[in-house]
Motif scaffolding. Sequence first.
Motif, PDB file in Angstrom:
ATOM      1  N   THR A   1       0.924  -1.169  -0.165  1.00 26.21           N
ATOM      2  CA  THR A   1       0.048   0.041  -0.077  1.00 26.21           C
ATOM      3  C   THR A   1       1.119   1.228   0.028  1.00 26.21           C
ATOM      4  O   THR A   1       2.175   1.036  -0.146  1.00 26.21           O
ATOM      5  CB  THR A   1      -1.040  -0.076   1.023  1.00 26.21           C
ATOM      6  OG1 THR A   1      -0.136  -0.005   2.378  1.00 26.21           O
ATOM      7  CG2 THR A   1      -1.782  -1.126   1.331  1.00 26.21           C
ATOM      8  N   GLU A   2       0.146   2.223   0.101  1.00 26.44           N
ATOM      9  CA  GLU A   2       1.133   3.844  -0.025  1.00 26.44           C
ATOM     10  C   GLU A   2       1.971   3.703   1.133  1.00 26.44           C
ATOM     11  O   GLU A   2       3.049   4.355   0.869  1.00 26.44           O
ATOM     12  CB  GLU A   2       0.184   4.805   0.166  1.00 26.44           C
ATOM     13  CG  GLU A   2       0.653   6.143  -0.030  1.00 26.44           C
ATOM     14  CD  GLU A   2      -0.304   7.198   0.058  1.00 26.44           C
ATOM     15  OE1 GLU A   2       0.069   8.287   0.401  1.00 26.44           O
ATOM     16  OE2 GLU A   2      -1.530   7.059  -0.193  1.00 26.44           O
ATOM     17  N   VAL A   3       1.894   3.349   2.633  1.00 26.07           N
ATOM     18  CA  VAL A   3       2.733   3.415   3.456  1.00 26.07           C
ATOM     19  C   VAL A   3       4.057   2.549   3.029  1.00 26.07           C
ATOM     20  O   VAL A   3       5.067   2.823   3.657  1.00 26.07           O
ATOM     21  CB  VAL A   3       2.205   2.780   4.748  1.00 26.07           C
ATOM     22  CG1 VAL A   3       2.004   1.479   4.751  1.00 26.07           C
ATOM     23  CG2 VAL A   3       3.075   3.112   5.933  1.00 26.07           C
ATOM     24  N   CYS A   4       3.856   1.643   2.236  1.00 25.33           N
ATOM     25  CA  CYS A   4       4.969   0.535   1.960  1.00 25.33           C
ATOM     26  C   CYS A   4       5.986   1.353   1.019  1.00 25.33           C
ATOM     27  O   CYS A   4       7.373   1.101   1.148  1.00 25.33           O
ATOM     28  CB  CYS A   4       4.665  -0.456   1.227  1.00 25.33           C
ATOM     29  SG  CYS A   4       3.406  -1.713   2.196  1.00 25.33           S
ATOM     30  N   ASP A   5       5.604   2.256   0.191  1.00 25.48           N
ATOM     31  CA  ASP A   5       6.465   3.072  -0.633  1.00 25.48           C
ATOM     32  C   ASP A   5       6.984   4.218   0.188  1.00 25.48           C
ATOM     33  O   ASP A   5       8.138   4.823  -0.153  1.00 25.48           O
ATOM     34  CB  ASP A   5       5.736   3.731  -1.771  1.00 25.48           C
ATOM     35  CG  ASP A   5       5.226   2.656  -2.618  1.00 25.48           C
ATOM     36  OD1 ASP A   5       6.170   1.748  -2.977  1.00 25.48           O
ATOM     37  OD2 ASP A   5       4.162   2.727  -3.454  1.00 25.48           O
ATOM     38  N   GLU A   6       6.307   4.662   1.184  1.00 24.15           N
ATOM     39  CA  GLU A   6       7.017   5.964   2.099  1.00 24.15           C
ATOM     40  C   GLU A   6       7.763   5.833   3.113  1.00 24.15           C
ATOM     41  O   GLU A   6       8.563   6.424   3.543  1.00 24.15           O
ATOM     42  CB  GLU A   6       5.404   6.707   2.549  1.00 24.15           C
ATOM     43  CG  GLU A   6       4.832   7.301   1.219  1.00 24.15           C
ATOM     44  CD  GLU A   6       3.353   7.834   2.098  1.00 24.15           C
ATOM     45  OE1 GLU A   6       3.231   7.552   3.017  1.00 24.15           O
ATOM     46  OE2 GLU A   6       2.684   8.464   1.353  1.00 24.15           O
TER      47      GLU A   6
END
Length: 334
Positions: A298-303
Amino acid sequence: MTTAPIPEHVLDIQGLRITLPGTARPVLDGVDLTVAAGETVSLVGESGSGKTLTSRSALRLLPPGAVTEGAVRVNGDDVLTMDEGRLRALRTGTAAMVFQDPRAALNPLRRIGDFLTESVRTESVRTTRRADATARATELLHAVGLDASVLHKYPGQVSGGMLQRVMIAAALMGDPALLLADEPTTALDVTTQAEVVALLARLRERFGTGLLFVTHDLDLAAAISDRVYVMYAGRIAEQGPADELFAHPRHPYTAALLAATPRLETAKGRLSAIEGQPPDLRTALTGCAFAARCAIATEVCDERAPRPRTAPGRPEHLAACHHSDRLEGSAADA
């Protein structure tokens, strides 16, 4: 007179970070790993994940220009800060490595007996007589299933399986507390692989040596290990007791590796594979190294890079994944 405390681990790597010239990120990025006396620990992962460099750091066999942070302690002493004299003593006595290709490690123009005895003769020339060194070499050859006639042969006169046994005997010449095995069965046929693995297990029990076993073969790691570390892009993705980690993986990378392992009972058709490629060392990472290949990212994995989290009720089982709870109980069927 006080005695120095006996270290809990024969190998204790804490926060190891290694950076090489021309790379945008560390080759090893905050690696924590331990091996206790008499314990077998496997380090698994795809080629290029950092397994070999992690194991070689225990002997400070690092590439030119490597910049290190953290600590690599063998029997309580930090290898990264040792002077050359102490490092030489460690390599000849405290820790030893069995390399992947035995023929590349031996001089083809010298007899195997000279190879086996030269390290202890060079390091302890004043206390180790040639006859004593030869007797020790003969004893270890018997321990690995060979006889004394091998001492008089050249590397080209024995098979690959016999030569790998010679390498194991050589590694044990200095009575090491730590044995590092870097994919020691890769170049061998299946039958010889099984013999070498069984031999390593017997020798570990007999000599009480801690064993770090580097492999890309998950079934092999499951068969030989007490604990397993799964490595990806220079980071530890998951760690835990071998049976628990393989039965209930909590990182998508571990689950994907298990799903890609060929099984006799697997249905006909294409084998499962992990889509994409590991991240390039010339590219910096801001989040999870596996995010681009992960089906549940999800987005948190990229951030944000995930920190290791323990499994509920299983404190020794850790996974560096933001969504590890979503994998609970799904492994063996993956």
